[in-house]
Design a protein around this motif. Structure first.
Motif, short mmCIF file in Angstrom:
data_model
loop_
_atom_site.label_atom_id
_atom_site.label_comp_id
_atom_site.label_asym_id
_atom_site.label_seq_id
_atom_site.Cartn_x
_atom_site.Cartn_y
_atom_site.Cartn_z
N HIS A 58 0.89 -1.21 -0.11
CA HIS A 58 0.11 0.14 -0.09
C HIS A 58 0.85 1.25 -0.05
O HIS A 58 1.30 1.64 0.99
N LEU A 59 1.25 1.87 -1.08
CA LEU A 59 1.94 2.96 -1.18
C LEU A 59 1.33 4.34 -0.69
O LEU A 59 2.29 5.07 -0.14
N VAL A 60 0.17 4.35 -0.78
CA VAL A 60 -0.90 5.35 -0.12
C VAL A 60 -1.82 4.77 0.38
O VAL A 60 -2.38 3.73 0.37
N GLU A 61 -2.48 5.70 1.48
CA GLU A 61 -3.46 5.10 2.40
C GLU A 61 -4.66 4.67 1.40
O GLU A 61 -5.42 3.62 1.65
N CYS A 62 -5.08 5.28 0.32
CA CYS A 62 -6.28 4.70 -0.41
C CYS A 62 -6.04 3.53 -1.26
O CYS A 62 -7.10 2.78 -1.62
N PHE A 63 -4.96 2.88 -1.10
CA PHE A 63 -4.56 1.50 -1.67
C PHE A 63 -5.28 0.43 -0.52
O PHE A 63 -5.56 -0.67 -0.99
N ASN A 64 -5.58 0.84 0.49
CA ASN A 64 -6.08 0.02 1.83
C ASN A 64 -7.53 0.41 1.74
O ASN A 64 -7.78 1.34 2.72
N LYS A 65 -8.13 -0.11 1.24
CA LYS A 65 -9.93 0.29 1.05
C LYS A 65 -10.35 0.29 2.54
O LYS A 65 -10.99 0.89 2.72
N ALA A 66 -10.07 -0.81 3.37
CA ALA A 66 -10.38 -0.66 4.61
C ALA A 66 -10.11 0.34 5.75
O ALA A 66 -10.74 0.86 6.67
N GLU A 67 -9.08 0.84 5.43
CA GLU A 67 -8.49 2.08 6.18
C GLU A 67 -8.36 3.36 5.68
O GLU A 67 -7.76 4.30 5.95
#
Length: 151
Positions: A87-96
């Motif tokens: 997850h290079l940036v936060e939005c790559f992790n949909k849960a968080e």
């Protein structure tokens, strides 16, 4: 982008074992060669063993060795197995994801493409390729100074 110590140390262990193919190597030996905490290295070794990259033989006469030839160890697979997430940036992790512009942002696609390109390059190489690109005296870097002809 920054790799975790776990992924970094995993690659170091594999390089060490590939540079020392003649027999079993102790976790202590690898720890001393790199100046890495043995306790941290034990977790790395366990993970590499679980993934089938190395063979771990317990006991006094035990040690570590590659479970496959270096040409059968793809770097992309090592990275995917040892890096907890990409997850290079936060939005790559949909849960968080809490980024308010995520639904409209065009950067996410570019970064995703970059991550995939990074992994695609790693997929092209094996541990054997890295060893072949290394200096011929790679194994000597792991010798104590006196054994290597130093002071």
């Amino acid at each position: 982008m920054h790799l975790t110590l776990h992924a970094d140390y995993s690659l170091r262990v594999l390089l060490y074992l590939a540079a020392r193919p003649q027999g079993l190597v102790s976790t202590q030996e690898v720890s001393e060669a790199y100046g890495i905490s043995k306790n941290h290295l034990v977790r790395v070794v366990q993970a590499l063993g679980k993934e089938g990259f190395i063979e771990v033989r317990p006991g006094r006469a035990g040690g570590l060795t590659l479970a496959r030839t270096p040409s059968e160890i793809p770097l992309g697979r090592v990275f995917r197995a040892t890096e907890p997430d990409f997850h290079l940036v936060e939005c790559f992790n949909k849960a968080e994801n809490t980024c308010p512009i995520a639904p409209a942002c065009g950067l996410k696609g570019v970064l995703y493409e970059a991550r995939e390109a990074f992994l695609a390059v790693l997929d092209k190489y094996t541990l054997a390729d890295v060893i072949q690109r290394s200096r011929k005296d790679l194994a000597d870097f792991f010798l104590p100074p006196a054994a290597a002809g130093g002071p």
